[in-house]
Design a protein around this motif. Structure first.
Motif, PDB file in Angstrom:
ATOM      1  N   LYS A 108      -3.859 -12.478  -7.383  1.00 41.82           N
ATOM      2  CA  LYS A 108      -4.898 -11.962  -6.246  1.00 41.82           C
ATOM      3  C   LYS A 108      -6.369 -12.461  -6.308  1.00 41.82           C
ATOM      4  N   ASP A 128      -1.475 -16.440  -2.815  1.00 41.96           N
ATOM      5  CA  ASP A 128      -0.815 -15.725  -1.722  1.00 41.96           C
ATOM      6  C   ASP A 128       0.415 -15.247  -2.777  1.00 41.96           C
ATOM      7  N   ASP A 140       0.041  -6.471  -0.454  1.00 41.09           N
ATOM      8  CA  ASP A 140      -0.387  -7.935  -0.475  1.00 41.09           C
ATOM      9  C   ASP A 140       0.615  -8.786  -0.453  1.00 41.09           C
TER      10      ASP A 140
END
Length: 371
Positions: A189, A194, A259
């Protein structure tokens, strides 16, 4: 006649069925494609032993080896080219599965050189090189869960590479593997990757645990020891799954999940039954739980298809029973720490031996091709 389809039932229960084998012959004859179409197979794993067996047959690889010999390739370059070719073709074969499952399945694993198992930096470098060489998004690079492998796992994930962590035997080591995974995602991250594209499985070995502990129980030869035969491996896996459930909750994991991170799924490995006294489907039937992988040799796959008994979740909520098995093993004199050290050492040694056999086989093929 029963109309049951145990493999379909297993898939419906949330278990991803991966084949624990790959060869040029499987690819060229359509065997692997048939298993995908007819046997619910949604992934494949390889290891040095599998490739050593595949290359020993030789004929399927003759043309490529001759071409490489003509180009002056040495044995290491030839092994790399041959094995990554098979894996790349398998990745292409599984691409539809990969797309349909949003990257969860359709995975193909290739292992780093097992001789690097005690070298963190070279393991990570090899993992990244394999990722670039195969050049397919549905690849997973296999890294052994040795102490030295743990930082390599983190570093590889941090570069956005999907990882299959292999040779996990103890729950204690498994917890360290999950820690390495979480740290790797946090670094990925920070590196701008991604997280939705990074997947991982943790290959927790099953049958070898029973083989080693049963041998020690037989040596003790008491009524209680006999009663405990065949109970350790399933109990170990149940405790591993409880650790998985415990780890992938709470603030740290939720921050990553927000995320787009995917949890590192448990993978039941070494699920072929080695003791003829046991049911040949026991390491499938008794380890059914959602969101796991079971990677099976073809013999086990066909056994499950023929007479497997899939009866829902057989894992969740059984940790207390599993811990009791382990407590009783200690009481009869089983040194569990020594068991797990022995299994890891033997696992690494076996793959190193297979790699040496693979190099010898390919050296002979290159010599023959050069005349």
């Amino acid at each position: 006649m029963s109309n049951s389809n145990p493999l379909a039932e297993l898939s419906a229960a949330g278990v991803s069925i991966w084949l624990d084998d790959l060869s040029r012959e499987r690819l060229s004859t359509g065997n692997l494609a048939s298993l995908i179409a007819e046997k619910n197979v949604v992934g494949v794993t390889t290891n040095p032993t599998i490739f050593a067996a595949a290359l020993s047959d030789g004929a399927a690889y003759d043309e490529q080896v001759r071409e490489l010999a003509a180009r002056g390739a040495d044995v290491h370059a030839t092994v790399r080219e041959v094995t990554t070719t098979d894996v790349r073709h398998a990745c292409d074969l599984f691409r539809d599965t990969y797309d349909a499952t949003d990257g969860v399945d359709g995975r193909v694993s290739i292992e780093v050189d097992p001789r690097l198992a005690k070298d963190s930096e070279r393991t990570a470098a090899e993992a990244l090189d394999l990722w670039k060489t195969v050049d397919r998004p549905n690849l997973m690079v296999k890294i052994p869960a040795t102490i030295e492998g743990l930082p390599a796992i983190t570093r590889t994930l941090a570069e956005g590479v999907s990882v299959n962590v292999t040779l996990i035997f103890s729950v204690e080591r498994y917890r360290k593997v999950m820690e390495a995974f979480l740290t790797g995602l946090e670094q990925a991250k920070a590196n701008g990757h991604d997280l939705r594209t990074i997947h991982s499985v943790a290959s927790f070995f099953v049958s070898r645990v029973d083989s080693e502990i049963d041998k020690r129980l037989d040596a003790i030869d008491s009524p209680k020891a006999k009663e405990l035969r065949g109970k350790a491996a399933i109990a170990n896996a149940v405790l591993a799954h409880a650790a998985y459930q415990e780890t992938f909750t709470g603030e740290r994991w939720e921050a990553l999940a927000a995320d787009g991170a995917r949890a590192q799924r448990p993978l039941w490995a070494s699920t072929g039954v080695k003791d003829p006294n046991y049911s040949d489907t026991r390491y499938v039937d008794q380890l059914v739980v959602p969101n796991v992988v079971n990677t099976m040799p073809e013999k086990t796959l066909h056994a499950v298809a023929d007479h497997g008994r899939i009866e829902g979740d057989t894992v969740t909520g059984r940790a207390d029973q599993a811990q009791q098995v382990f407590d009783e093993l200690v009481e009869v004199g089983i040194d569990l720490d020594d068991v797990f050290v022995t299994l890891e050492t033997e696992g690494v040694d076996k793959f190193e031996k297979s790699w040496a056999e693979l190099l010898d086989t390919v050296t002979g093929q290159l010599d023959q091709a050069k005349g």
